[in-house]
Write a protein that holds these residues in place. Structure first.
Motif, mmCIF file in Angstrom:
data_model
loop_
_atom_site.group_PDB
_atom_site.id
_atom_site.type_symbol
_atom_site.label_atom_id
_atom_site.label_comp_id
_atom_site.label_asym_id
_atom_site.label_seq_id
_atom_site.Cartn_x
_atom_site.Cartn_y
_atom_site.Cartn_z
ATOM 1 N N PHE A 201 106.874 17.914 42.155
ATOM 2 C CA PHE A 201 107.374 17.794 43.523
ATOM 3 C C PHE A 201 106.420 16.982 44.394
ATOM 4 C CE2 PHE A 201 110.841 20.532 42.674
ATOM 5 C CZ PHE A 201 111.673 20.501 43.780
ATOM 6 N N LYS A 202 105.123 17.196 44.252
ATOM 7 C CA LYS A 202 104.173 16.477 45.089
ATOM 8 C C LYS A 202 104.243 14.968 44.873
ATOM 9 C CE LYS A 202 102.391 19.611 47.666
ATOM 10 N NZ LYS A 202 102.738 19.598 49.106
ATOM 11 N N GLN A 203 104.641 14.566 43.676
ATOM 12 C CA GLN A 203 104.733 13.136 43.378
ATOM 13 C C GLN A 203 106.102 12.544 43.705
ATOM 14 O OE1 GLN A 203 102.445 12.101 39.489
ATOM 15 N NE2 GLN A 203 102.769 14.324 39.374
ATOM 16 N N VAL A 204 107.155 13.365 43.627
ATOM 17 C CA VAL A 204 108.516 12.852 43.802
ATOM 18 C C VAL A 204 109.128 13.296 45.124
ATOM 19 C CG1 VAL A 204 110.836 12.774 42.783
ATOM 20 C CG2 VAL A 204 108.821 12.824 41.289
ATOM 21 N N SER A 205 108.759 14.470 45.607
ATOM 22 C CA SER A 205 109.307 15.005 46.853
ATOM 23 C C SER A 205 108.177 15.596 47.692
ATOM 24 C CB SER A 205 110.370 16.073 46.549
ATOM 25 O OG SER A 205 110.910 16.613 47.738
ATOM 26 N N PRO A 206 107.237 14.759 48.141
ATOM 27 C CA PRO A 206 106.023 15.262 48.803
ATOM 28 C C PRO A 206 106.279 16.002 50.110
ATOM 29 C CG PRO A 206 106.185 12.869 49.011
ATOM 30 C CD PRO A 206 107.246 13.290 48.048
ATOM 31 N N GLN A 207 107.453 15.812 50.723
ATOM 32 C CA GLN A 207 107.735 16.492 51.990
ATOM 33 C C GLN A 207 108.095 17.968 51.790
ATOM 34 O OE1 GLN A 207 109.901 14.572 50.440
ATOM 35 N NE2 GLN A 207 111.855 15.655 50.451
ATOM 36 N N THR A 208 108.409 18.366 50.558
ATOM 37 C CA THR A 208 108.785 19.757 50.286
ATOM 38 C C THR A 208 107.586 20.682 50.460
ATOM 39 O OG1 THR A 208 110.463 19.045 48.676
ATOM 40 C CG2 THR A 208 109.752 21.343 48.563
ATOM 41 N N LYS A 209 107.790 21.779 51.188
ATOM 42 C CA LYS A 209 106.736 22.783 51.351
ATOM 43 C C LYS A 209 106.818 23.761 50.175
ATOM 44 C CE LYS A 209 104.570 25.952 54.639
ATOM 45 N NZ LYS A 209 104.616 26.542 55.998
ATOM 46 N N ILE A 210 105.727 23.857 49.420
ATOM 47 C CA ILE A 210 105.720 24.681 48.208
ATOM 48 C C ILE A 210 105.034 26.013 48.497
ATOM 49 C CG2 ILE A 210 104.900 24.827 45.824
ATOM 50 C CD1 ILE A 210 105.102 21.738 45.745
ATOM 51 N N ILE A 211 105.796 27.095 48.272
ATOM 52 C CA ILE A 211 105.315 28.447 48.532
ATOM 53 C C ILE A 211 105.132 29.168 47.202
ATOM 54 C CG2 ILE A 211 105.688 30.590 49.811
ATOM 55 C CD1 ILE A 211 105.658 28.103 51.604
ATOM 56 N N GLY A 212 103.912 29.591 46.911
ATOM 57 C CA GLY A 212 103.646 30.402 45.724
ATOM 58 C C GLY A 212 103.766 31.876 46.069
ATOM 59 N N VAL A 213 104.355 32.661 45.150
ATOM 60 C CA VAL A 213 104.638 34.072 45.437
ATOM 61 C C VAL A 213 104.078 34.960 44.326
ATOM 62 C CG1 VAL A 213 106.414 35.727 46.098
ATOM 63 C CG2 VAL A 213 106.814 33.278 46.474
ATOM 64 N N GLU A 214 103.241 35.915 44.724
ATOM 65 C CA GLU A 214 102.671 36.885 43.791
ATOM 66 C C GLU A 214 103.010 38.299 44.234
ATOM 67 O OE1 GLU A 214 98.466 35.276 42.083
ATOM 68 O OE2 GLU A 214 98.516 35.581 44.254
ATOM 69 N N PRO A 215 102.953 39.275 43.319
ATOM 70 C CA PRO A 215 103.099 40.681 43.727
ATOM 71 C C PRO A 215 101.840 41.168 44.448
ATOM 72 C CG PRO A 215 102.658 40.536 41.360
ATOM 73 C CD PRO A 215 102.821 39.129 41.855
ATOM 74 N N ASP A 216 102.016 42.095 45.375
ATOM 75 C CA ASP A 216 100.882 42.670 46.103
ATOM 76 C C ASP A 216 99.811 43.204 45.158
ATOM 77 O OD1 ASP A 216 101.659 42.142 48.664
ATOM 78 O OD2 ASP A 216 102.210 44.204 49.191
ATOM 79 N N GLY A 217 100.253 43.773 44.048
ATOM 80 C CA GLY A 217 99.321 44.433 43.146
ATOM 81 C C GLY A 217 98.553 43.519 42.219
ATOM 82 N N ALA A 218 98.837 42.209 42.264
ATOM 83 C CA ALA A 218 98.129 41.270 41.375
ATOM 84 C C ALA A 218 97.993 39.898 42.043
ATOM 85 C CB ALA A 218 98.875 41.139 40.047
ATOM 86 N N PRO A 219 97.254 39.827 43.162
ATOM 87 C CA PRO A 219 97.155 38.572 43.920
ATOM 88 C C PRO A 219 96.057 37.639 43.403
ATOM 89 C CG PRO A 219 96.021 40.290 45.111
ATOM 90 C CD PRO A 219 96.542 40.926 43.854
ATOM 91 N N SER A 220 96.045 37.359 42.106
ATOM 92 C CA SER A 220 94.926 36.619 41.515
ATOM 93 C C SER A 220 94.865 35.163 41.982
ATOM 94 C CB SER A 220 94.995 36.680 39.984
ATOM 95 O OG SER A 220 96.279 36.346 39.519
ATOM 96 N N MET A 221 95.992 34.501 42.148
ATOM 97 C CA MET A 221 95.972 33.117 42.623
ATOM 98 C C MET A 221 95.586 33.063 44.102
ATOM 99 S SD MET A 221 96.233 29.892 41.823
ATOM 100 C CE MET A 221 97.202 29.689 40.319
ATOM 101 N N LYS A 222 96.125 33.980 44.888
ATOM 102 C CA LYS A 222 95.809 34.004 46.323
ATOM 103 C C LYS A 222 94.307 34.208 46.540
ATOM 104 C CE LYS A 222 97.640 35.878 50.666
ATOM 105 N NZ LYS A 222 96.422 36.231 51.394
ATOM 106 N N LYS A 223 93.739 35.160 45.834
ATOM 107 C CA LYS A 223 92.300 35.435 45.959
ATOM 108 C C LYS A 223 91.477 34.231 45.489
ATOM 109 C CE LYS A 223 92.501 39.753 47.417
ATOM 110 N NZ LYS A 223 92.076 40.125 48.788
ATOM 111 N N SER A 224 91.928 33.589 44.429
ATOM 112 C CA SER A 224 91.194 32.432 43.894
ATOM 113 C C SER A 224 91.235 31.256 44.862
ATOM 114 C CB SER A 224 91.775 32.029 42.535
ATOM 115 O OG SER A 224 91.604 33.054 41.578
ATOM 116 N N LEU A 225 92.407 31.005 45.444
ATOM 117 C CA LEU A 225 92.519 29.899 46.403
ATOM 118 C C LEU A 225 91.674 30.174 47.642
ATOM 119 C CD1 LEU A 225 96.354 29.114 46.131
ATOM 120 C CD2 LEU A 225 94.463 27.691 45.299
ATOM 121 N N GLU A 226 91.647 31.424 48.086
ATOM 122 C CA GLU A 226 90.830 31.779 49.251
ATOM 123 C C GLU A 226 89.337 31.605 48.958
ATOM 124 O OE1 GLU A 226 93.910 35.120 51.140
ATOM 125 O OE2 GLU A 226 92.130 35.747 50.028
ATOM 126 N N ALA A 227 88.954 31.899 47.702
ATOM 127 C CA ALA A 227 87.542 31.802 47.325
ATOM 128 C C ALA A 227 87.136 30.387 46.919
ATOM 129 C CB ALA A 227 87.243 32.767 46.185
#
Length: 421
Positions: A201-227
């Protein structure tokens, strides 16, 4: 062909090549408008139905793309993977399709239904090995097997060719739409799907807002991006099993850093509510991870009005025996199911008084455990009450107090709740 993962970013030509590789293996799944969701959110909500895929999840894409590109020598030796679910089925299907040997390590705690599915897709080409109580233990055993046997390890998400296979989901979405996509909601576990689809999407449709979704009980990507670096969680809630990982992949994380606009987490109870809603209204069967993207829409209801929105439904491998737990978690989250310890006076008619004077006209006792104490004035009972509207709760509490029932509310005491219920 091996690729270095430093500074790796999926290329359009590699994703296109993956699509060609998958032409006779993976279904080009539907991208369909969901009328109910579109009306609810006053937006054009499209569902990418990977739940209708060959193995009922998108995992076949990455698994087959990776295995198909192994050398002849590697193919002759066979492959190994560790998985308790969808990745195992994708690898098993790939082994049978390519007529190669595969060993699939699964935790000993894996439900029989999932083991049967893997065996069905792999037939005589696959050996299932049950070991340990967790995915981590199964993966350690699989990695040791690879060192001994020289068989290739097929990682569920942290591999460029796995990511490029998953990216074909994004390629298909953009092939099937004529209008610009404003929002794309992606479930995130180890990050392979988000990295692949997000990079396309970033290469073909860069205007699209991409939302990643994790469960509350396993926010491993969210924590990693914050860190700003891959961060391993000490504990996770495994309920949303398709997206519950302690540690995301280094490669997938690096790509997700560049493509995800926002990460959000969703309570497991809300995921359960969406599973039931979509099943009852549209006869769509989703596993918990498959419902994550749709469950996130509530958080964006004002932002997405009038927009074109795509939610990836990642899979439907849901054991029917889990439906009671899914319903229970949904009711608890929605405030429609409440548990109490009620101390009943040990006299005839005490329960009748409770039913007649405490319960409202639409309240229902769904759980009752009573222990009569011979040397005490009051005997405790664990009672589960289901109400029709969240607002009915205050009236229920008030009537218990007015009629002299001594009680303890369990919903707010998780340790006691899990022990007793």
């Amino acid at each position: 062909m091996s690729k270095t993962t430093s500074n790796y970013f999926p290329k359009i030509q590699d994703i296109t090549r993956a699509k060609i590789t998958l032409n006779e293996v993976a279904i080009h799944t539907p991208l369909s408008k969901n009328q109910g969701l579109s009306e609810k959110y006053k937006a054009n909500i499209l569902l990418k139905r990977e739940d209708l895929q060959t193995v009922r999840s998108y995992k076949i894409r990455g698994a087959f793309n990776k295995i198909a590109q192994l050398s002849e020598t590697e193919l002759q030796k066979g492959v190994v993977c560790a998985s308790a679910g969808n990745h195992a089925q994708g690898v098993a299907f790939s082994c049978r399709k390519l007529n190669i040997k595969g060993k699939i390590y699964m935790p000993a705690t894996t439900p029989r239904q999932k083991i049967t599915q893997v065996e069905m897709f792999g037939k005589e080409n696959v050996e299932v090995v049950l070991t340990g109580d967790t995915y981590d233990a199964a993966e350690a055993a699989a990695q040791n097997d690879c060192k001994r046997s020289g068989m290739a390890f097929i990682h569920p998400f942290d591999d460029p060719q796995i990511i490029e296979g998953q990216a074909t989901v994004g390629l298909e979405i953009l092939q099937d739409t004529t209008e610009p996509i404003d929002y794309l909601f992606l479930p995130v576990g180890g990050g392979g799907l988000a990295a692949g689809v997000g990079s396309y999407f970033k290469q073909v449709s860069p205007q699209t807002k991409i939302i990643g979704v994790e469960p509350d009980g396993a926010p491993s990507m969210k924590k990693s991006l914050e860190a700003g670096q891959v961060t391993e969680l000490e504990q996770i809630d495994k309920f949303v099993d398709g997206a519950a990982v302690k540690k995301v992949g280094e490669t997938s994380f690096s790509v997700c850093q560049q493509v995800i606009n926002q990460m959000v987490t969703i309570p497991e109870g809300r995921v359960c509510t969406k599973i039931l809603e979509l099943y009852n209204r549209d006869a769509i069967v989703m596993e918990p991870a498959g419902a994550l993207s749709i469950a996130a829409l509530d958080q964006f209801k004002d932002e997405i009005k009038g927009k074109n929105v795509v939610c990836v439904v990642s899979g439907s491998n849901n054991d029917i025996t889990r439906m009671e737990e899914i319903k229970e978690r949904s009711l608890l989250f929605e405030g429609l199911k409440h548990y109490f310890i009620v101390r009943f006076p040990q006299r005839a008619g005490a329960l009748r008084t409770f039913v007649d004077l405490v319960l409202g006209p639409t309240d229902d006792i769904t759980h009752f455990e009573y222990s009569k104490k011979t040397n005490r004035e009051k005997g405790p009972a664990v009672i589960g009450i289901e109400i029709q509207r969240k607002e009915d709760f205050e009236g229920l509490i008030q009537r218990m107090k007015e009629n002299g029932f001594v009680f303890e509310y369990l919903n707010e005491k998780p340790d006691l709740f899990q022990f007793l219920v």
